[in-house]
Design a protein around this motif. Structure first.
Motif: not given
Lengths: 384, 384, 384, 384
Positions: D329-347
């Motif tokens: 849960l923590y990892r996916n949450f972080a990956l989503a936020i990081l994707a947002d920060l980098e302007g990517r759409t999370p998988a």
């Protein structure tokens, strides 16, 4: 039609005699008609009464039984003899029974020595009678399925097999307890033969290994131990084995694994996958492909082959156990004899019961494993 | 001495008739002597031949069997009648058998309706004959141990029980397949009665719940479903239950759990611990103290009580299964009758087989659960 | 306070490097501060970026890392070095790290040869630094409990142990597949050392055997095989062992058990009972008394001893797995170092991690087992 | 790059706070930077010291934390707030955190009441920030696989689901024991909310049911009990459910199943087969086709889909457990936020974490199940 059955051994207090009788009863193919249940005539008589036999069919000795029954009219005399005595009393009654024209169901290990086994093989061949040795575990439907899947190539060429038979019931000096008949004769070289655990359960493991894998043992290296002080035969052992075709195996048999019951188990691995069966979960066969999820094959599953199906009585999910596996030997033996009587050729599923060849190899296992246990050389050739 | 057994139903192709016969054979306490195996006289005759019965003891109808056998000399006529017909044909032959002086072994559920069940209870009482209902699962040694441990207070006062019986074999419209007799009658209201899954397996679960827990159901709340299109009876259900003394329970029974076999399972929890048993691992009873490690109690273990011991045939580690559990009902029923004949009082272990009281409650369960399933009210009183 | 950690090896694509990093992170006792992640400077740099390291702390070689870090101020330089390279690159960096005053966490097997291992032992002793070898399986709480129960005499004197480690991932010629780095180096004598399966997983099994049983191996008899054509090292083996005090054991390790994952398993039997643990059910320890029901001991149970408790993070029923076991090594190593730094004596539970002695014995196992595999004699003395 | 994490709650002695921290650490995607660990400033400070936080980042209240952190420079202030307080302290800090621009990770159940939950949903929507609710069990790879297999139609149309969550830890009046904080607040209506067991673990079961099955609950019928004398909230319950599309389900949740640990379990059955997962064997998913052998799907198996793969860290056979599931849960949450920060759409695999919608439905479950428990009507509409 029921086959008339005579029993040698199995008086009150014996374990395996009662098991044979339940196995013979389950499918209604035998009628226990005669018996020499003990070398003690009183015990024999009492057992006969308990089992509801006609007094005239209860004998004081196996010789009496075999001779007198053979003189009865064909429609009346017993047709099959079950021998459930300790090992040192296997050969003589089996030989005599065959020579008097009876089919023989014999408890394992087959004889007291390999020499006796070879001789019995000659007697069987000469007699034209049917012979079955009660290597019970090959009677389980999922053990049969395991063998058939390997024969069909589902695992590819075999590489490694593990077979183990851990028991704990001889962890203490049970043969020193008054009244423990089972422990007493099984640890007595004069009654059990040259091997203890290796004879009693090692031969089962060996038979299971060759039955499931289909590859004869060619060499072995044994570490045998007598763990419990005072014991006169091995109660523990481990054996490395080389099989025909290049596969190798490990066989473990012990009677001092304190806390273990009787969980015979076999695993086989080939180029394409593995499989695993254990008696504690006897209706399950795990099939493990190299790639893809493992599969849980179950007794009664619609997908199992004809050998397993033929040896199953109830739908999937109704557990069949040890007595059913034992009864499968009795049932197939009866079906083969009945087919003979009716001039039919028994189906391959029917003939798939352990016989004289397996018995000789089992005795060879005992003698080879004892020899290897005493040897400083790593590998001992498996000679028969 | 063997009891002479007559069978009603169980012609070729029937499932449960063959099971009854194996169960009756295993311990050598019965001799199948007579039968009316089918309402079709040819089928009845053929089955009789296959089973090796004397032709004069094979009948064309149950009435013929019961009347004619009752007129035979006492030393010859059958003593016990097994009734293995579909549900709508339980009451009449059972009543007639009792009225003609036979002990009766009847397949479950007991009758077609609760009214019939109440009437049969009166007949049983009036007859002075023994009556057994084949709720098989109570024949397992570790189910008996579970009941005894709870009775002995090992779990303290009970709080919660879960019993479940998931099957998958009616996931398709099997009653529409030619030749599927089992599916056909079990989903036919005219032969099965008002309930489908709840009658066929729900009653087993209900019996197991009351047997193990020892607490009568007082209220229930059912959600019954007919999942497979075209089916005429429920094939799935879940029931909330209130038990005497304040405990509650949940009963699940379904025949549309695709991929499931027959894994009846019960869990019980009290103030001091819990226990768990399931048929897929029938020789294990998990005992879970509130504090301390869970324990694995096993059939044949030296520590199990007399009820479990009495119902075990082989040492620990030799798995006993469904047929052995079924045979325990037959064996105990025979031992009770034999004790009666010999003027002895049967031991409590012997008398621990399901009888008329359990049968009436099972039929009450069916009628109450159907009523609850149709009700908008949450709780339905359990009336008998 | 977190310990500053430097890592040698573990560049992108490596398996065990990532595992070490997760293990080091879990309990918040380390801060990964520096690394020489690959002999390829670009890979090392890229890995450093991915891990968020300061660029100045990412090095092109382990020598550079060790030398330069040792020159940084005490409050800044790394304190612990993790070495996660293939086997041939264990000794030199470990020695250099110790000589430069770093504590060392080293992946198993310890070195490339026994000679190197003996030399490393001298270096460790001379250094006064702490040293841990990642025999992961000893980090499981229930493995620790097993050891402690045996030490406390719960099984009495040990008689027989079985340890097995079956894998199937090298059932095919994986080293011939492009990009399969794991298979490539592990089957390459120049990088893996003289042993294949016996070095990679046999040493784990050996360590588990001696850790749990507490009895040093004295003699062994090995059957080693190279099953997959073209492979240059053993991929399968079975070993008979004699332990100090008269117990015997069997060790199985194979990488060609097609369909098996990674189910390390150990069973031990003594005069009073047995126990069993397997990684596939890692939070369960079966304790099997000679008399009485087997017990299911569970991670987090209130009854487990201090060694298991100390290595558990969550209440019973929240499964802890491989990474937690691995993290237990890291955690205990950190707690020991932190205690040293604070002048405290670490608790016995903290010091219960594998070290240099276990590492030397592991390398001795490799050399002895290879020697035995080549010998015609049955027994080879275990020399260290 | 690591996300800067602030924590509200989780002072020394708390259970779930430590779990959150381990979960946040495992994959190295967060740096715990700030905290208001307790309403007691001393406890908060002591916890901060223990965790190595800069003293200036340890706050005396969540308001202080949120206000002061929001005033720090963007490159320094925390980005994600974890809230691990008891239920009555979820809403206010979550709302404030979102309003101050922080992403929020919130422990379950989401709020104290459904009204709060609805309000929080509005706040989340208005904030544009990411929100995750820690329904841990959906983080297990094989739970994800179960959901995906059902979505892909492997079971056909679903018919029946069973979900159960048995615990035994509240079998005694634990809230009366001094120092048992966990029991105290979870059984206190003022801190836990209107439900006890149903709130604490019933919501997990409900979430698992809807996540795996993909079918919203439409009606329910609850039997709720307070078993332990003196307790103020339900500690046991069973719920019948009707799902969208005609399937039905049963949900069991109890905290008085003495001897049980924490074995969440779900079974789902459709037209074509069934599946089963339980936390006690978390890396196994049983897939049971209507015809053909059941299959054992395993974490890390080469055949599992991308959702399971994405949430797995080690090869098959290296068990991953509760902390790994939580960390997912923590990892996916972080990956989503990081994707947002980098302007990517999370998988899609990344976005597959429980959020505000699941939180609102969870609170609706609590209120509906309590209402049903008090109702005499069988069925209660599920209203949100």
């Amino acid at each position: 039609m029921k086959l008339r059955l005579g029993m040698i051994g199995g008086g009150e207090g014996a374990f395996i005699g009662a098991v044979h009788r339940m196995a013979a009863r389950l499918d209604g193919l035998y009628e226990l008609t005669a018996g020499a249940f003990s070398s003690n005539p009183d015990t024999s008589r009492a057992t006969g009464v308990l089992l509801g036999l006609a007094p005239g069919r209860v004998y004081s000795s196996y010789t009496e039984l075999l001779v007198q029954e053979s003189q009865r009219p064909a429609a009346e005399r017993v047709q099959v003899i079950s021998i459930v005595t300790p090992n040192h009393l296997h050969f003589a009654p089996a030989k005599l029974a065959l020579e008097h024209g009876f089919h023989v169901m014999l408890d394992k290990p087959m004889t007291f020595s390999l020499a006796e086994a070879r001789e019995l093989a000659r007697v069987v061949d000469a007699s034209g009678k049917r012979f079955c040795l009660t290597h019970t575990y090959t009677g389980y439907p999922m053990v049969k399925e395991a063998r058939q899947l390997i024969r069909a190539g589902r695992l590819g060429r075999l590489r490694k097999l593990y077979v183990e038979y851990p028991q704990g019931w001889l962890s203490e000096f049970a043969e020193g307890e008054a009244g423990n008949k089972q422990a007493a004769w099984r640890t007595d070289p004069a009654r059990s033969g040259p091997a203890g655990a290796m004879g009693d359960i090692g031969t089962h493991a060996f038979n299971l290994l060759e039955y499931v894998g289909g590859l004869p043992v060619e060499q072995l290296c044994a570490d045998l131990n007598t763990v419990v002080p005072g014991r006169r035969l091995d109660d523990d052992g481990a054996v490395l084995l080389k099989l025909a075709g290049g596969a190798s195996a490990v066989l473990l048999a012990t009677q001092v694994a304190a806390g273990e019951e009787n969980n015979v188990r076999i695993r086989a691995y080939g180029e394409l996958g593995g499989l695993e069966w254990q008696q504690a979960d006897a209706n399950t066969l795990l099939l493990k492909p190299l790639h893809g999820p493992a599969e849980i094959w179950r007794t009664g599953g619609g997908y199992v082959g004809p050998f397993a199906q033929h040896n199953t009585r109830t739908p999937a999910g109704h557990p069949e156990g040890y007595l059913e596996a034992f009864a499968n030997l009795y049932r197939n033996f009866a079906l083969a004899i009945l087919a003979d009587l009716e001039g039919r050729t028994p189906a391959p599923e029917v003939l798939d019961y352990p016989g004289i060849v397996e018995g000789v190899r089992g005795m060879a296992f005992i003698e080879n494993v004892i020899a290897s246990g005493r040897s400083d050389k790593k590998w001992t050739e498996f000679t028969v």
